[in-house]
Design an enzyme around this catalytic site. Structure first.
Site, PDB file in Angstrom:
ATOM      1  CD  GLU A 115      -3.213  -0.715   2.065  1.00  0.00           C
ATOM      2  OE1 GLU A 115      -3.218   0.315   2.783  1.00  0.00           O
ATOM      3  OE2 GLU A 115      -4.122  -1.562   2.092  1.00  0.00           O
ATOM      4  CG  ASP A 151      -8.503   1.894   4.866  1.00  0.00           C
ATOM      5  OD1 ASP A 151      -7.306   1.907   5.205  1.00  0.00           O
ATOM      6  OD2 ASP A 151      -8.897   1.457   3.762  1.00  0.00           O
ATOM      7  CG  HIS A 209      -7.404  -0.605  -0.614  1.00  0.00           C
ATOM      8  ND1 HIS A 209      -8.715  -0.703  -0.218  1.00  0.00           N
ATOM      9  CD2 HIS A 209      -6.745  -0.040   0.427  1.00  0.00           C
ATOM     10  CE1 HIS A 209      -8.847  -0.207   1.009  1.00  0.00           C
ATOM     11  NE2 HIS A 209      -7.663   0.205   1.415  1.00  0.00           N
ATOM     12  CG  HIS A 256      -4.743   4.162   1.724  1.00  0.00           C
ATOM     13  ND1 HIS A 256      -5.870   4.854   2.118  1.00  0.00           N
ATOM     14  CD2 HIS A 256      -5.040   2.856   1.867  1.00  0.00           C
ATOM     15  CE1 HIS A 256      -6.802   3.987   2.486  1.00  0.00           C
ATOM     16  NE2 HIS A 256      -6.331   2.767   2.339  1.00  0.00           N
TER      17      HIS A 256
END
Length: 131
Positions: free
Chosen positions: A25, A92, A81, A79
């Protein structure tokens, strides 16, 4: 709270490519003015995991300092995934409680914006402009 976050196509392409890298990530801070994202500041993921991130605290301080020096605001966190949908995970959601600003999540399936509301994560409009 902004009505819709907006970013240029180049920044969106950058986020898409980060998600396609697929090894771990990626995380960072989106800087801009009100709801307009103008700059993406990458932050080290100190856990280097494909399913979790922990933002380097010194990088986060640097992002905030840069925003102050440029007269910008921290508009959102972003961010990736790399192996899942662009939807908030349980981790999250916990992070959204600590950082109650919009979160951009990029995956090979797309980029989506989220904010934590009283009933849980709520998707926010995201405009990707040509210019």
């Amino acid at each position: 709270m902004p009505e819709a976050l907006a970013m240029g196509k180049g920044l969106a392409t950058y986020l898409a490519r980060l998600a396609e890298a697929g090894d771990y990530e990626r995380v960072g801070v989106a800087l801009g003015v009100r709801d307009r994202i103008m700059l993406l500041f990458p932050v080290a993921n100190v856990v280097g995991s494909p399913v979790a991130f922990l933002a380097d605290p010194l990088d986060m301080i640097a992002a905030h300092s840069l925003a102050d020096n440029l007269g910008l605001q921290v508009v959102a966190l972003y961010h990736t995934h790399p192996h899942g949908p662009p939807e908030p995970s349980g981790r999250d959601v916990e992070g959204m409680r600590l950082w109650p600003i919009p979160w951009l999540i990029s995956s090979p399936l797309g980029i989506r914006a989220w904010i934590l509301g009283p009933a849980g994560p709520r998707e926010e409009p995201l405009i990707i402009a040509d210019s």
